[in-house]
Structures are given as C-alpha cells and as structure tokens.
Design a protein around this motif. Sequence first.
Motif, PDB file in Angstrom:
ATOM      1  N   LEU A  72      -1.900  -1.196   5.241  1.00  0.00           N
ATOM      2  CA  LEU A  72      -2.366  -0.748   3.010  1.00  0.00           C
ATOM      3  C   LEU A  72      -1.144   0.162   2.493  1.00  0.00           C
ATOM      4  O   LEU A  72      -0.886  -0.940   1.834  1.00  0.00           O
ATOM      5  N   THR A  73      -0.148   0.480   2.678  1.00  0.00           N
ATOM      6  CA  THR A  73       0.830   0.684   2.324  1.00  0.00           C
ATOM      7  C   THR A  73       1.428  -0.569   2.091  1.00  0.00           C
ATOM      8  O   THR A  73       2.225  -1.039   1.111  1.00  0.00           O
ATOM      9  N   TYR A 124      -0.757  -2.245  -0.698  1.00  0.00           N
ATOM     10  CA  TYR A 124      -0.699  -1.835  -2.357  1.00  0.00           C
ATOM     11  C   TYR A 124       0.508  -0.699  -2.353  1.00  0.00           C
ATOM     12  O   TYR A 124       1.080  -1.008  -3.833  1.00  0.00           O
ATOM     13  N   LYS A 145       4.958  -4.190  -8.307  1.00  0.00           N
ATOM     14  CA  LYS A 145       3.862  -3.919  -8.362  1.00  0.00           C
ATOM     15  C   LYS A 145       3.156  -4.511  -9.025  1.00  0.00           C
ATOM     16  O   LYS A 145       3.848  -6.070  -9.405  1.00  0.00           O
TER      17      LYS A 145
END
Length: 413
Positions: free
Chosen positions: A200-201, A204, A274
């Motif tokens: 997950l890290t 995201y 991002k």
Amino acid sequence: MNGYSERQEPDAAALEALAGWLVSAGLTGLTEMALLEGFSQRLCAAGVAVSRSVAIIDTLHPIFEGRAFRWRDDGVEEEGLIEYGPTTDGELAEKWRRSMFQDMLNRSLSELRCPLIGPDLPDYSHMEDMQATGSTDCLAFIHHFAPDGVMGGMDCVYSYCLTRQTDGFSAGEQAALRRLMPLLALSLKTLSLARIAGTLTQVYLGRDAGQRVLSGRISRGVADRINAVLWFSDLRGYTRISDSAAPDAIIPLLNDYADVTVSAIHNAGGDVLKLIGDGTLAIFKADDPADACRAALDAWADLRVRLRELKQRRTAAGQPVTDIYLGLHIGDVFYGNIGGQDRLDFTVVGPAVNEVARIVSMCRSVDRSLVTSDAFAASSPPEARARLVSVGRYALRGVGRAQELFTLDPTLI
C-alpha cells in the motif's frame, strides 16, 4: 484391523516445539510460503501424516483479491503461491460458490472434516484435485478475525490439510491440527499485514517514498536535500476531452494513460510521487546526474512506444485519445514529510518543482511533446545532449531567471 487406536499418536514434545516455532516464525518475518512449508514439514516430523496443506488469505491489492499457498509431500512440482483476482464473477466466482469453504460459510462452520473416498461425496469444486494426490481425508478450518482486525476483504484465514492414510486422520492428529492451525493462521495474518503495508505504501506513495516511510521516516519536517531529475507530465487537451467526453469515460482515460506513464517511469528506474488529475510527478535519482538524465529520456522513449499502442487500442474501441506533454528538469529539492500533524505527504518541494511545472506548460507554446530545462540539457550525457535542440529562450512565470529550453531533435527521434 482398522481404527485410529492402532496408530502411534503424534509426538507431544515435537508438537509443543512446533507451536513455539510458529510464534517465532510470525515474529521473525518469513515469507508466507516459507511459513507453510516449515509448518507442514514439522507436522510430518511430529507424526501428523499430512500429505498436502493449503492456506488462503485475502489481501489489499489493486489487482489481486487474495493469495493461496500450497505444500505437498510427494515432490511433484507445482506453483506454491497463487495470486487470484476477484471471485465475484466469471469462472472464479463459480469455483468459489462450489468450494468447501463457501459451504462452511453458508453453514456457519469453523471446522469441517471431509472424507475423499467412499460413497456420497460432496460435489466441491476442488474435490478431484484433492483426490488426485491420492489423499483420503481432509480437515478444513476457517479462522475469523475480530471486527477491528479486518482489513478490506481480509477477514479470515482459510486452510486445510490432507492425508493419504487409509483411515484418514486419527483422533490425535485431528486434535493436533485443531491446536496448531490457529497459530498458523495468526502467523500468516501477521506476515500478510506486513506485506500489505509495503504494497500500500508503494502503491500510494511511490516505491522509494514507501520504503522510506516504512523504515521510520515519518516525522513531520524530516526531509533530505537531494539532487534529482524531475519529471512532470500531463495530458494534451485534457480539459477539452473532459468537457466533451461522457462522464464514465474520464476515469478509464486517466487510468489508461497513467498506466503507461507509470510503467515507463518504473521500468527506467524512476519513482512516481504523485498523480495529480491528469498530471504525473516523478523523480530519477543517480550518483551521476548524467545517469539520471539518461534514465528519464529512456523512460520517455519507452512511453512513446506504449502511447502508440494505447492510442491504437483506444481508437479501435471508439474511445477518446490524446498525447502526453513532458517537462524535464534537474535540481536540488527537499524530499520528505510535509503537511499537518494529522495529514502528511511524502514528496519533493522546492523551486525546482515549481520550475518543472512551468516547463511542461511551455510544450503547448512551442508545439513540442517534450521540453527540458537548460540545466537538464547541460547535465545529460554527451550522446543525449547531441539530440537536444534549442526551442528558444523564455522567461517562465514564477521563475526568477530566463532560460533556454530544449527538445529532442525531431529528425533524430
């Protein structure tokens, strides 16, 4: 004579040692597959005649619904780890509907003993696979988590063990499995949670940023000053497309273009920090700035190939297509945690980030898909610098100095 009483019961001391090993394995961080292999081998050594063991646990992943781990004692080679997609439709859904575990859920059972030989056997979807190993008996378990221990669809561990003994599992073997399988489930959950946190890290935050967060770099204001190539790309004409396309076509468009962009960046060794609407911010780091510049240009070349294939596919499907604008710059940035006490972002900040955002906006003005700063051109390796040509000198909004901008010579692409 038949009967469980004739068998030698499992070694109590060995089972006690196995229980301790399961706790230790969960704490020391084995892989889930190594956990199941070590557990199964130690079970056999303790006198529990397991011929096959399987453990299944759902996960949190953008593609996979869960993972299954398989061990067998006969030396037949097979894939031990299986990652499976959604079981809500298609063939997987039908197999799950007919599975032993779905039957247990329907009947609110946490344990089920299922003979594999004899008349009137249940019509489970995996019955033939279990029988093909020569097994005679199956003992299956579902270990549910408490509500506050549920993560997404990961709310329990499914497991079963098979044996080839003529009379199936003895009473002592069944008792041993009932005692030890909850410890296996707990260790498996612990290992899976650690892996999920890593997944997950990275998904995201980005691969490098995710690793830094998991290593403990989580204090607000902690940031490193690094020199990196900055990549900022966005979609050409996105506002026009979003205004004219059907609302349900926008998310697939963004997903398709983000997929090819992220894949190209990752394949070249970059890190995506991002996804901002239709924009992508990424960095390329290297001890030698020339290597970072080369990697960014390699990613751009890869992306152009992927874009051609994507546009062909989307055009054939009658879906809107566009191109990608890219700005490249190199400079010093602060890389770390920025934000409020309750909401942090691990990203890059500094004048260079603002500058690369201004550079990509110049793609429209000079009618080029790629524009680089003079610093990027100067830092590029000789073979790449020879392919860069000037598009003029410009004063960028919010940037204190005018600079010459560059693009790839279209005759050399």
